[in-house]
Design a protein around this motif. Structure first.
Motif, PDB file in Angstrom:
ATOM      1  N   SER A  60      12.911 -10.001  46.220  1.00  0.00           N
ATOM      2  CA  SER A  60      12.495 -11.031  47.164  1.00  0.00           C
ATOM      3  C   SER A  60      11.639 -12.051  46.418  1.00  0.00           C
ATOM      4  CB  SER A  60      11.689 -10.408  48.301  1.00  0.00           C
ATOM      5  OG  SER A  60      11.254 -11.414  49.196  1.00  0.00           O
ATOM      6  N   PRO A  61      11.941 -13.341  46.562  1.00  0.00           N
ATOM      7  CA  PRO A  61      11.285 -14.353  45.699  1.00  0.00           C
ATOM      8  C   PRO A  61       9.977 -14.882  46.263  1.00  0.00           C
ATOM      9  CG  PRO A  61      12.960 -15.407  47.006  1.00  0.00           C
ATOM     10  CD  PRO A  61      12.976 -13.945  47.408  1.00  0.00           C
ATOM     11  N   MET A  64       8.120 -16.497  43.430  1.00  0.00           N
ATOM     12  CA  MET A  64       8.977 -17.516  42.830  1.00  0.00           C
ATOM     13  C   MET A  64       9.013 -18.780  43.695  1.00  0.00           C
ATOM     14  SD  MET A  64      10.890 -18.272  40.276  1.00  0.00           S
ATOM     15  CE  MET A  64      12.509 -18.410  39.501  1.00  0.00           C
ATOM     16  N   CYS A  65       9.009 -18.608  45.010  1.00  0.00           N
ATOM     17  CA  CYS A  65       9.028 -19.767  45.908  1.00  0.00           C
ATOM     18  C   CYS A  65       7.786 -20.631  45.702  1.00  0.00           C
ATOM     19  CB  CYS A  65       9.113 -19.305  47.355  1.00  0.00           C
ATOM     20  SG  CYS A  65      10.709 -18.593  47.815  1.00  0.00           S
ATOM     21  N   LYS A  66       6.623 -19.984  45.553  1.00  0.00           N
ATOM     22  CA  LYS A  66       5.385 -20.741  45.360  1.00  0.00           C
ATOM     23  C   LYS A  66       5.386 -21.462  44.014  1.00  0.00           C
ATOM     24  CE  LYS A  66       3.865 -18.978  49.197  1.00  0.00           C
ATOM     25  NZ  LYS A  66       3.035 -17.778  49.142  1.00  0.00           N
ATOM     26  N   LEU A  67       5.862 -20.789  42.972  1.00  0.00           N
ATOM     27  CA  LEU A  67       5.906 -21.407  41.647  1.00  0.00           C
ATOM     28  C   LEU A  67       6.826 -22.624  41.643  1.00  0.00           C
ATOM     29  CD1 LEU A  67       6.165 -18.133  39.526  1.00  0.00           C
ATOM     30  CD2 LEU A  67       4.152 -19.603  39.726  1.00  0.00           C
ATOM     31  N   THR A 154      18.779 -16.643  41.175  1.00  0.00           N
ATOM     32  CA  THR A 154      17.824 -17.167  42.147  1.00  0.00           C
ATOM     33  C   THR A 154      18.492 -18.058  43.186  1.00  0.00           C
ATOM     34  OG1 THR A 154      16.005 -17.113  40.537  1.00  0.00           O
ATOM     35  CG2 THR A 154      15.743 -18.567  42.432  1.00  0.00           C
ATOM     36  N   TYR A 155      18.079 -17.869  44.442  1.00  0.00           N
ATOM     37  CA  TYR A 155      18.489 -18.772  45.528  1.00  0.00           C
ATOM     38  C   TYR A 155      17.342 -18.852  46.527  1.00  0.00           C
ATOM     39  CZ  TYR A 155      21.071 -20.980  49.291  1.00  0.00           C
ATOM     40  OH  TYR A 155      21.489 -21.856  50.263  1.00  0.00           O
ATOM     41  N   LYS A 166      18.703 -13.824  52.637  1.00  0.00           N
ATOM     42  CA  LYS A 166      19.591 -14.732  51.908  1.00  0.00           C
ATOM     43  C   LYS A 166      18.975 -15.238  50.608  1.00  0.00           C
ATOM     44  CE  LYS A 166      21.883 -16.457  56.082  1.00  0.00           C
ATOM     45  NZ  LYS A 166      22.157 -17.660  56.905  1.00  0.00           N
ATOM     46  N   GLN A 167      17.663 -15.101  50.452  1.00  0.00           N
ATOM     47  CA  GLN A 167      17.059 -15.628  49.222  1.00  0.00           C
ATOM     48  C   GLN A 167      16.634 -14.488  48.309  1.00  0.00           C
ATOM     49  OE1 GLN A 167      13.741 -18.201  49.971  1.00  0.00           O
ATOM     50  NE2 GLN A 167      12.488 -16.642  50.962  1.00  0.00           N
ATOM     51  N   TYR A 168      16.701 -14.784  47.009  1.00  0.00           N
ATOM     52  CA  TYR A 168      16.465 -13.731  46.014  1.00  0.00           C
ATOM     53  C   TYR A 168      16.110 -14.352  44.672  1.00  0.00           C
ATOM     54  CZ  TYR A 168      21.302 -15.178  45.273  1.00  0.00           C
ATOM     55  OH  TYR A 168      22.443 -15.935  45.089  1.00  0.00           O
ATOM     56  N   THR A 169      15.618 -13.517  43.760  1.00  0.00           N
ATOM     57  CA  THR A 169      15.324 -13.939  42.391  1.00  0.00           C
ATOM     58  C   THR A 169      15.290 -12.697  41.509  1.00  0.00           C
ATOM     59  OG1 THR A 169      13.880 -15.341  41.037  1.00  0.00           O
ATOM     60  CG2 THR A 169      12.800 -13.789  42.513  1.00  0.00           C
TER      61      THR A 169
END
Length: 413
Positions: A60-61, A64-67, A154-155, A166-169
């Protein structure tokens, strides 16, 4: 008031240092492997991977989303721009900054909020601002950037990292992003911040980086912690020693384990690897033939790489000649590429140039032509003098003939 805030920041950071000064250290060797679910250790100079474990499994990103939100915002906005907080931003799940609807905050302050705290409210506020009021548009920017950076694992669906199937990294993609992002001075400064004063109207507080390694491991110069209740903790950390900067991304079940294994990775990287010279500038590395002329090739720069102590770490060396070379050959033309392939798969291309300007040998006619071309003005003057001399000779010959004919027509009696 500003000095008071600065003193308060220093006092609280010192308190945090004392409180967090002990992070358990995990005894570990690369042969045994880490107990973490997923981890990677990278040398940031050219992205060499020094260690990895399940580095491409989907996660789960959250972090990554914040970065990515921070990086996109830095690229698309001005730090001193003012952001108006919407109801959507202030009321988002996981809001940690207690942003006030309708209040104005600078982009820079909100970036610190995103990087030092969970900051879901700040992430939405920045996404709305940089996305012209449309969070989905901003998420589109995030996915476009991921493609450009080659983040194949990553999405993104949202800028907060709130769970969405649906989102991942992966830790591998997080490492790639950080390697690229720290080249941006603004991102690198915020990523390396231990804390900052947070002023909201009349209220003030301290935002402190949640990565405790800032206060317990020598050389830490960047970090962030991401927590996902459904999976675990991701620790993203950089550390520098002796001119080297290493990056560790560790995913594990809890914070203490993730941080302790991060220190083990850094100990391993700094102890067992060197950053050394691969190619010296100005030293002939290859000799090629161009139109029957031998040409010595050199690198114009020193090229460095990271290698395990006691091993060259070079798997193969190849050379690709520029087949379009013709004489004269200048020293600023790439004459060939020396390709080093390291044991970890890293490819290092070194551009090679001629160590001197090379011209073709000249035959007799070419030499004469060169001399004439190089002394054009003198040739013109000499030519004019020769023509004048020729005309004078012609004049005297005609004059002589005319007198001779005249004399023959009137012989002496």
């Amino acid at each position: 008031m500003k000095k008071l805030h600065q003193k308060l920041v220093s006092f609280l950071l010192l308190t945090i240092f004392i409180a967090f000064n002990h992070v358990p250290v995990l005894a570990w060797t690369p042969e045994e492997g880490l107990s973490a679910n997923s981890a990677i250790l990278m040398d940031t100079m050219r992205g060499q991977i020094l260690y990895k474990k399940e580095a491409n499994i989907s996660l789960s990103p959250s972090i990554m989303c914040k970065l990515m939100t921070a990086l996109i915002t830095i690229d698309r906005t001005q730090l001193n721009s003012k952001v108006t907080i919407s109801k959507n931003a202030a009321g988002i799940n996981g809001a940690s900054l207690n942003l006030t609807v309708g209040n104005l905050y600078t982009v820079e302050d909100l970036l610190y909020g995103v990087m030092l705290t969970p900051g879901n409210d700040a992430a939405i506020a920045l996404a709305e601002y940089a996305g012209d009021g449309d969070v989905n548009k901003f998420v589109g920017y995030m996915n476009e950037a991921a493609k450009k950076l080659g983040l194949h694992d990553t999405y993104f669906v949202n800028p907060t990292g709130l769970y969405d199937e649906k989102q991942y990294t992966s830790v591998s993609d997080i490492a790639k992003l950080i390697k690229s992002a720290i080249a941006n001075p603004v991102f690198n400064t915020i990523f390396g911040s231990r804390g900052t004063a947070w002023i909201d109207g009349k209220d003030s507080s301290i935002l402190t980086n949640q990565n405790k390694l800032f206060w317990s491991y020598n050389g830490i110069d960047g970090g962030k912690i991401g927590t996902n209740p459904k999976q675990g903790v991701i620790a993203v950390t950089t550390a520098s020693r002796d001119g080297r900067r290493l990056l560790a991304v560790v995913f594990d079940k809890d914070e203490d384990s993730a941080l302790s294994q991060t220190t083990s990775l850094f100990d391993y990287g700094f102890t067992n690897f060197y950053n050394g010279l691969l190619v010296s500038k100005g030293i002939p590395l290859r000799t090629i033939n161009v139109q029957d002329m031998d040409v010595n090739l050199i690198s114009k720069i020193d090229v460095f790489y990271t290698y395990p102590i006691g091993r060259s770490f070079i798997k193969d060396i190849g050379f690709i000649k520029n087949e379009k070379l013709v004489l004269p050959l200048k020293t600023d033309v790439v004459a060939g590429v020396l390709k080093y392939i390291l044991e970890d798969g890293t490819e290092i291309d070194v551009d090679l140039y001629s160590n001197r300007e090379v011209v073709a040998p000249q035959d007799y006619k070419s030499k004469i032509k060169t001399i004439l071309d190089e002394n054009r003005d003198l040739v013109i003057i000499v030519s004019i003098l020769i023509i004048i001399e020729f005309l004078l000779m012609f004049y005297y010959i005609i004059r002589f003939l005319f007198r001779l004919i005249k004399k023959m027509g009137h012989p002496e009696k």
